[in-house]
Structure formats: C-alpha cells, structure tokens
Design an enzyme around this catalytic site. Structure first.
Site, short mmCIF file in Angstrom:
data_model
loop_
_atom_site.label_atom_id
_atom_site.label_comp_id
_atom_site.label_asym_id
_atom_site.label_seq_id
_atom_site.Cartn_x
_atom_site.Cartn_y
_atom_site.Cartn_z
N SER A 204 -5.68 -14.88 -3.91
CA SER A 204 -6.00 -13.84 -2.92
C SER A 204 -7.42 -14.02 -2.42
O SER A 204 -8.24 -14.69 -3.08
CB SER A 204 -5.86 -12.47 -3.58
OG SER A 204 -6.56 -11.47 -2.87
N TYR B 259 -7.16 -5.58 -9.38
CA TYR B 259 -6.54 -6.67 -8.60
C TYR B 259 -7.52 -7.84 -8.46
O TYR B 259 -7.15 -8.99 -8.68
CB TYR B 259 -6.15 -6.12 -7.23
CG TYR B 259 -5.40 -7.05 -6.34
CD1 TYR B 259 -6.04 -7.74 -5.31
CD2 TYR B 259 -4.03 -7.25 -6.48
CE1 TYR B 259 -5.35 -8.58 -4.46
CE2 TYR B 259 -3.32 -8.09 -5.63
CZ TYR B 259 -4.00 -8.76 -4.63
OH TYR B 259 -3.31 -9.60 -3.78
P1 NAP Z 1 5.21 -7.37 -2.07
O1 NAP Z 1 5.80 -7.35 -0.70
O2 NAP Z 1 4.75 -6.10 -2.72
O3 NAP Z 1 6.24 -8.12 -3.08
C1 NAP Z 1 5.86 -8.24 -4.41
C2 NAP Z 1 7.01 -8.88 -5.14
O4 NAP Z 1 6.65 -8.98 -6.52
C3 NAP Z 1 8.30 -8.07 -5.06
O5 NAP Z 1 9.39 -8.95 -4.88
C4 NAP Z 1 8.38 -7.44 -6.44
O6 NAP Z 1 9.71 -7.29 -6.88
C5 NAP Z 1 7.73 -8.51 -7.30
N1 NAP Z 1 7.26 -7.99 -8.58
C6 NAP Z 1 6.26 -7.10 -8.79
N2 NAP Z 1 6.13 -6.89 -10.11
C7 NAP Z 1 7.06 -7.65 -10.74
C8 NAP Z 1 7.43 -7.86 -12.11
N3 NAP Z 1 6.79 -7.22 -13.12
N4 NAP Z 1 8.44 -8.70 -12.38
C9 NAP Z 1 9.09 -9.33 -11.39
N5 NAP Z 1 8.80 -9.19 -10.06
C10 NAP Z 1 7.79 -8.34 -9.77
O7 NAP Z 1 3.93 -8.33 -2.09
P2 NAP Z 1 3.52 -9.52 -1.10
O8 NAP Z 1 2.58 -8.99 -0.08
O9 NAP Z 1 4.73 -10.30 -0.70
O10 NAP Z 1 2.64 -10.37 -2.14
C11 NAP Z 1 3.19 -11.41 -2.90
C12 NAP Z 1 2.04 -12.04 -3.66
O11 NAP Z 1 1.02 -12.41 -2.73
C13 NAP Z 1 1.38 -11.10 -4.65
O12 NAP Z 1 0.96 -11.83 -5.78
C14 NAP Z 1 0.16 -10.59 -3.89
O13 NAP Z 1 -0.88 -10.19 -4.77
C15 NAP Z 1 -0.23 -11.81 -3.12
N6 NAP Z 1 -1.05 -11.60 -1.92
C16 NAP Z 1 -0.61 -10.77 -0.95
C17 NAP Z 1 -1.40 -10.64 0.21
C18 NAP Z 1 -1.03 -9.75 1.35
O14 NAP Z 1 -1.91 -9.50 2.20
N7 NAP Z 1 0.21 -9.27 1.43
C19 NAP Z 1 -2.57 -11.37 0.33
C20 NAP Z 1 -2.98 -12.18 -0.73
C21 NAP Z 1 -2.19 -12.30 -1.85
P3 NAP Z 1 10.34 -5.84 -7.16
O15 NAP Z 1 11.23 -5.60 -6.01
O16 NAP Z 1 11.07 -6.00 -8.45
O17 NAP Z 1 9.21 -4.83 -7.24
C1 GCO Z 2 -6.37 -4.92 -0.16
C2 GCO Z 2 -5.28 -5.87 0.20
C3 GCO Z 2 -5.67 -7.29 -0.21
C4 GCO Z 2 -4.55 -8.23 0.13
C5 GCO Z 2 -4.87 -9.61 -0.27
C6 GCO Z 2 -6.03 -10.17 0.48
O1 GCO Z 2 -6.06 -3.77 -0.53
O2 GCO Z 2 -7.54 -5.33 -0.04
O3 GCO Z 2 -4.06 -5.50 -0.41
O4 GCO Z 2 -5.95 -7.32 -1.57
O5 GCO Z 2 -3.39 -7.86 -0.53
O6 GCO Z 2 -4.98 -9.77 -1.63
O7 GCO Z 2 -6.09 -11.54 0.20
#
Ligand code: NAP
Ligand code: GCO
Length: 265
Positions: free
Chosen positions: A146, A159
């Site tokens: 992230s 986080y």
């Molecule tokens: P999301 O839409 O909230 O999806 C998260 C996924 O993780 C869901 O499929 C959820 O499944 C699963 N999950 C959560 N806890 C779990 C557990 N204990 N066991 C199994 N599955 C679990 O999140 P996203 O935005 O796609 O993010 C995916 C990854 O990218 C995360 O690691 C997040 O930190 C990272 N990320 C996101 C962003 C952003 O801006 N969106 C940026 C940087 C990094 P359930 O349906 O079972 O809850």
């Molecule tokens: C926040 C956001 C970010 C993104 C991502 C950025 O609340 O700042 O959720 O943390 O999810 O991780 O890279």
C-alpha cells in the site's frame, strides 16, 4: 525478446480475498494470461456472487472457503488446491482490511485484527505455499502492500503498521527463498476505487464530492483514482517469467502520488 515470457499458461494461481475488488481484477488478468485460478473468501453470499462473476467472464475459477488468519484452514485450502489444480505456482496475498479510527480511540482488539489479517495472514499463506514451490523449482509470491507501506496518515495506524511490515516481510521472503528460484515482490496500489475505499468517495449530502476524494485527486499527478484494472498489467508482469530477476521489489502503482509534493497553492 520472447513475449511468451509474459504468459502464465498452465500456471496455478491462488489469489486470496479475490471474490471482488483488486483481487478479482488480478485473478481475471491471470486467467486471461492462461493461469488456472483459485481464490478464497469467507461467506457463502460472496462465494456465490464471485463464482457467478467469474463464470460471466468465462473464467473457471475454483473458490475455497478460508479465513486466511486461521492456519489450519489455510493448510487445508492449499492441500485442496494442490489436489484440484496442482502445486501453486503463483500466490497473491491480497486479502486485507482497514479500520479508520484515531489511534488513541482504537481498541487493542481492532489493532490486532488488522495486523492479523494484513500481516500475519500473508505470513501464514506464504509459509503454507513455499514448500510446494521449492519442490517445483520455482514460484512467485506477490504481496499487496500500500501507499501506507511508505506513508502514514490520520486514523490508519494499524493498517500502516501492517502494510509497512508486509513490505519488509516481502523483502525477507526474497532474501530467504531467492536461492530456490522463488521471487517475492509487492504491489503498492495508490488510491483505488473499490469497496474498501468507498467511504472516502461518498457524495456529500449537498451532492458535492467527498473532501478526501478531492484531496486524493489533487495529490495524484494522474488526476484520478486508480481502478482495479490499473493493477492487472503490473500483476501479470510480477507473476510471469519476465520478472525472474525482479525480487524484493515493491512496485507502486499509484498514478505518481509517491513522487509528488503537491500542487503549489
Ligand atoms: P476489499 O474490496 O475490501 O476486498 C477485500 C477482500 O479481502 C475481500 O474479498 C474480503 O473477503 C477479503 N478478506 C478480508 N479479510 C479476510 C480474511 N480474514 N480471510 C479471507 N479473506 C478476507 O479490498 P480491496 O480494495 O480490493 O483491497 C484488496 C487489497 O489491496 C487489500 O490488501 C488492501 O489493503 C489493498 N489495497 C487497497 C487499496 C485501495 O485503494 N483499494 C490500495 C492499496 C492497497 P470477504 O468477502 O470474506 O470479506
Ligand atoms: C485510506 C485508504 C488507503 C488505501 C490504500 C492506499 O484510508 O487511506 O484506504 O489506505 O486503501 O492503502 O494505498
């Protein structure tokens, strides 16, 4: 240059938490590159919806119920995938949560839950998958880090601690298992439009954009939020033979935020 190096033909890929969001997009990209797809989630509703969504895209993804914080469930899932599809060649530790609470108001249990899912679980799943990769003579592990692997901000202490730790776990897996032809890298998405960030983009009562939405767009040289599709190409690259000499690297896919001090007022 042999462009087949970007192919994932015949590879077995496990993408955790890929019922929707970033994980689903990465799994879709891997299927398009020829991989067999395994994913997990925790509930029947998301499983049913995910299998229907994969089927609609012509992807024969295999879904497994597994809470990635539970080591016994993870071991069973990996054994089931190996039976159904074969030894896992590619692991994407994507499953993750965030809790946005001022640190001094955050319960210890909340902090621990974020660390458990975002940092301990990638350790658990990688630990379960690496032995098969060693036997097979190769493997690719991609940890979804992230911006918060590098930066902090208000309310995301757990986080940021988890994702900072995940950056160093990535580098340590690289260091410890590189000699077995296992490459472990990270992808650091910027701000991506998924359910996880939906609260940061909600329209205000007066119909205006969320202040945080405006803030992120102003801080991003690309001038927009990212989409899960923006991560597809980088994820295929890091899972393919084309990146065999890339190891311990966090590839930021952030539209340039990390490079940008911000527009002069
Ligand atoms: P999301 O839409 O909230 O999806 C998260 C996924 O993780 C869901 O499929 C959820 O499944 C699963 N999950 C959560 N806890 C779990 C557990 N204990 N066991 C199994 N599955 C679990 O999140 P996203 O935005 O796609 O993010 C995916 C990854 O990218 C995360 O690691 C997040 O930190 C990272 N990320 C996101 C962003 C952003 O801006 N969106 C940026 C940087 C990094 P359930 O349906 O079972 O809850
Ligand atoms: C926040 C956001 C970010 C993104 C991502 C950025 O609340 O700042 O959720 O943390 O999810 O991780 O890279």
């Amino acid at each position: 240059m042999d462009m087949n190096k970007f192919s994932l033909e015949g590879k077995v890929a496990l993408v955790t938490g890929a019922a929707y969001g970033i994980g689903f997009a990465i799994a879709e990209a891997y299927a398009a590159a020829g991989a067999k797809i395994a994913f997990n989630c925790r509930g029947q509703k998301h499983m049913d919806e995910a299998l229907a969504a994969y089927k609609e895209k012509g992807i024969d993804a295999k879904g497994y119920f597994c809470d990635v914080t539970d080591e016994e469930q993870v071991k069973q899932m990996v054994a089931d995938i190996e039976k159904d599809l074969g030894t896992i060649d590619i692991l994407v530790n994507n499953a993750g949560i965030i809790k946005r609470i001022p640190m001094t108001e955050m319960e210890c249990s909340d902090f621990r839950q974020v660390i458990d899912i975002d940092l301990v679980a990638p350790f658990i799943v990688a630990k379960a998958v690496i032995p098969g990769m060693i036997k097979k003579g190769h493997g690719k592990i991609i940890n979804i880090c992230s911006m918060m692997s590098e930066l902090g901000r208000e309310t995301v202490s757990a986080y940021a601690a988890a994702k900072g730790g995940l950056k160093m776990l990535t580098r340590n897996i690289c260091s410890e298992y590189g000699e077995y032809n296992i490459q472990c890298n990270g992808i650091g998405p910027g701000y991506i439009a998924t359910p996880q960030t939906a609260p940061l983009r909600e329209r205000q009562a007066d119909g205006s954009r969320h202040p945080f939405d405006q803030f992120i767009v102003s801080k991003t040289p690309a001038g927009r939020w990212g989409t899960p599709e923006d991560l597809m190409g980088p994820a295929v690259f890091l899972a393919s033979d084309a990146s065999d000499f890339v190891n311990g690297h966090i590839l930021y896919v952030d539209g340039g935020i990390l490079a940008y001090i911000g527009k002069q007022p």
